[in-house]
Design an enzyme around this catalytic site. Structure first.
Site, PDB file in Angstrom:
ATOM      1  N   GLY A   1       0.779  -1.166   0.142  1.00  0.00           N
ATOM      2  CA  GLY A   1       0.115  -0.014  -0.095  1.00  0.00           C
ATOM      3  C   GLY A   1       0.624   1.283  -0.357  1.00  0.00           C
ATOM      4  O   GLY A   1       2.233   1.276  -0.744  1.00  0.00           O
TER       5      GLY A   1
ATOM      6  N   ASP B   1       2.790   3.150   2.349  1.00  0.00           N
ATOM      7  CA  ASP B   1       3.747   2.591   2.602  1.00  0.00           C
ATOM      8  C   ASP B   1       4.809   1.897   1.680  1.00  0.00           C
ATOM      9  O   ASP B   1       6.126   2.296   1.593  1.00  0.00           O
ATOM     10  CB  ASP B   1       3.484   0.980   4.098  1.00  0.00           C
ATOM     11  CG  ASP B   1       4.737   1.069   4.248  1.00  0.00           C
ATOM     12  OD1 ASP B   1       5.878   1.750   4.506  1.00  0.00           O
ATOM     13  OD2 ASP B   1       5.423   0.096   5.299  1.00  0.00           O
TER      14      ASP B   1
END
Length: 174
Positions: free
Chosen positions: A33, A35
């Site tokens: 995602g 991150d």
């Protein structure tokens, strides 16, 4: 809509602010995602700072926040916060999500950061219900800004239409 709060649909790695917030995991070593996107776009400097933090304090607990360089990103810093996985005690998870936002804002103030952008924390693989997460995010940011003069702009950066619509409705409601 609050003059200090803005809403954008797009990619947080492209936002020009003092700091962007990363929805990190407790290892701080990147993941999926947002991150993963932040680590890929920012490059090795972010990971190196995260490794130094891990070596110093052993990662980042849920609801807490740490700060690193932004590497190749247009922002100056990345504030990494760990949102809760939505399972078990729901009230506790809601408090931890609010802490993720408030601790990120507090860390921004401590580092003289004036402009900050948030992704939708915990709504991806951590399965926090998007409507509830948006309510907590907006309420926590508003409460913080009511009691702090340091931050001049908070941008909620939504990657998808569903989150954008939820935030838009909440921000227009008052």
């Amino acid at each position: 809509m609050d003059s200090k709060i803005k809403l954008v649909k797009g990619d947080i790695t492209k936002i020009e602010v003092d700091a962007i917030v990363n929805a990190a995991n407790s290892s701080l070593l990147g993941g999926g995602g947002v991150d993963g996107a932040i680590h890929r776009a920012g490059g090795e400097a972010i990971l190196n700072d995260c490794i130094a933090i891990r070596n110093r304090q052993g990662g980042c607990k849920t609801g807490e926040a740490v700060i690193t360089t932004a590497g190749k990103l247009p922002a100056k810093y990345v504030i990494h916060t760990v949102g809760p996985v939505y399972s078990g005690d729901k009230a506790e998870k809601e408090q931890l999500l609010a802490k993720a936002y408030s601790n990120s804002l507090q860390l921004a103030v401590e580092n003289n950061i004036k402009t900050i952008a948030f992704p939708n924390i915990s709504t991806g693989i951590y399965h926090f219900p998007k409507p509830k997460a948006a309510e907590i995010a907006v309420a926590t940011v508003r409460d913080f800004l009511d009691n702090d003069e340091g931050i001049t702009e908070v941008i909620f950066v939504c990657f998808d239409d569903e989150n954008y619509s939820l935030y838009d409705d909440l921000l227009k409601a008052t």
